[in-house]
Enzyme design. Structure first.
Site, mmCIF file in Angstrom:
data_model
loop_
_atom_site.group_PDB
_atom_site.id
_atom_site.type_symbol
_atom_site.label_atom_id
_atom_site.label_comp_id
_atom_site.label_asym_id
_atom_site.label_seq_id
_atom_site.Cartn_x
_atom_site.Cartn_y
_atom_site.Cartn_z
ATOM 1 N N THR A 1 0.902 -1.149 0.000
ATOM 2 C CA THR A 1 0.000 0.000 0.000
ATOM 3 C C THR A 1 0.937 1.193 0.000
ATOM 4 O O THR A 1 2.101 1.038 0.361
ATOM 5 C CB THR A 1 -0.835 0.026 1.304
ATOM 6 O OG1 THR A 1 -1.579 -1.177 1.407
ATOM 7 C CG2 THR A 1 -1.811 1.174 1.361
ATOM 8 N N GLY B 1 -5.700 -5.727 4.812
ATOM 9 C CA GLY B 1 -6.862 -4.851 4.924
ATOM 10 C C GLY B 1 -7.878 -5.323 5.939
ATOM 11 O O GLY B 1 -8.416 -4.525 6.723
HETATM 12 N N1 GLY Z 1 -4.034 -2.662 2.956
HETATM 13 C C1 GLY Z 1 -4.297 -2.930 1.601
HETATM 14 C C2 GLY Z 1 -5.266 -3.984 1.389
HETATM 15 O O1 GLY Z 1 -5.326 -4.953 2.132
HETATM 16 O O2 GLY Z 1 -6.018 -3.899 0.461
#
Ligand code: GLY
Length: 314
Positions: free
Chosen positions: A174, A226
């Site tokens: 990210t 995420g």
């Molecule tokens: N933190 C990025 C994702 O898991 O999409």
């Protein structure tokens, strides 16, 4: 001139489980430091925190090393779908796009949405917005990401997500930027290609307040898995704890400790209106770099048991 504040900046290019090889480390360091240097200059020139965050995210999205914009990972069906958000802390306004395709800089869509009534768009709405804005069609696919996906396919997708720290090493990519400008305003931006290999329609934390949040007190951008970030509601939690009276260091430490207890795999960068810069992680590596008002530094080789690191106010 007395109410002019010394700007501060912190950026990240993801978190993960390893940063293999000195070559990888030095290349990541140079990429991050170059971007910190360019964006900090904008803050010194009096650009707003929001403008600096947009530029920082754009530069990180344009660098194929990082999993956002060009260099995004492919999903289970071999397509790239990106997510990005922008939060203006002064206005306390969030905007973002979820699972957008065929655009160079998703952060620019989040920027445009700051001015709209409908400020978070999913795939279909993002595509309509792209068409409305006449943004050029762009393919963010790189040969490296395609090769990684083909290898995964040969192994019948035995991994649950793509490997993306630095070149092709394991991680959770990210990008993110948090800035404090000369007027004391804070903004945060986050952008991602997602976990990689995820099922179609999976929604990333990067375009949610769980992964990207700011107000007048503090701003946070998260990286990592995420689902773990969403379960902790990490960015909003750290910011709100700071607004409610904890120091940014205390807020980050408490939040990362909880995340560790819950066996989450994540990292976060943050700063507050007093100019404190704080980062935290449960993952092994956090690819973050900052400008503390005097010098550029980074946390690439930071590996302590305190869970958080910080820079004192200068
Ligand atoms: N933190 C990025 C994702 O898991 O999409």
């Amino acid at each position: 001139m007395s109410n002019i504040i010394k700007p501060k900046l912190i950026i990240h290019g993801g978190a993960g489980s390893s940063l293999k090889g000195k070559g990888g480390l030095e290349a990541v360091r140079k990429s991050l430091h170059d971007i910190v240097s360019e964006v900090y200059q904008l803050l010194l020139e009096g650009k707003s925190a929001t403008e600096a965050v947009i530029k920082g995210c754009e530069l990180l999205e344009n660098n194929p090393r990082f999993n956002a914009g060009t260099g995004s990972v492919l999903q289970s069906d071999g397509q790239i779908r990106m997510s990005a958000s922008l939060m203006d802390g002064e206005k306390q306004k969030f905007s973002g796009v979820i699972n957008v395709s065929r655009v160079k800089n998703p952060i620019h869509l989040a920027e445009k949405l700051q001015l709209e009534d409908d400020r978070v768009l999913s795939d279909y709405g993002s595509a309509e917005l792209l068409r409305e804005l006449n943004f050029p069609i762009y393919d963010p696919l790189t040969d490296l990401r395609l090769q990684e996906w083909i290898e995964e396919r040969k192994e019948n997708f035995t991994k649950k997500m793509a490997g993306v720290v630095a070149e092709s090493e394991a991680g959770r990519g990210t990008i993110g930027v948090v800035a404090l400008d000369t007027q004391g305003r804070i903004s945060a931006g986050t952008s991602t290609g997602g976990k990689g290999l995820e099922r179609i329609g999976r929604v990333s934390d990067s375009a949610m307040p769980a992964g990207n949040y700011a107000n007048a007190y503090a701003g946070v951008s998260c990286t990592g898995i995420g689902e773990d970030i969403i379960d902790e509601c990490l960015a909003a939690k750290v910011v709100i704890r700071t607004s409610d009276g904890l120091s940014l260091q205390e807020a980050m430490k408490k939040s990362i400790t909880e995340a560790l207890e819950n066996k989450r795999d994540l990292g976060a960068i943050s700063l507050d209106r007093n100019g404190n810069i704080v980062w935290g992680k449960t993952s092994e590596v956090l690819l973050a770099a900052f400008h503390d008002g005097k010098n550029i530094g980074d946390c690439l080789e930071w590996d302590n048991d305190e869970l958080i690191g910080s820079i004192d106010i200068l």
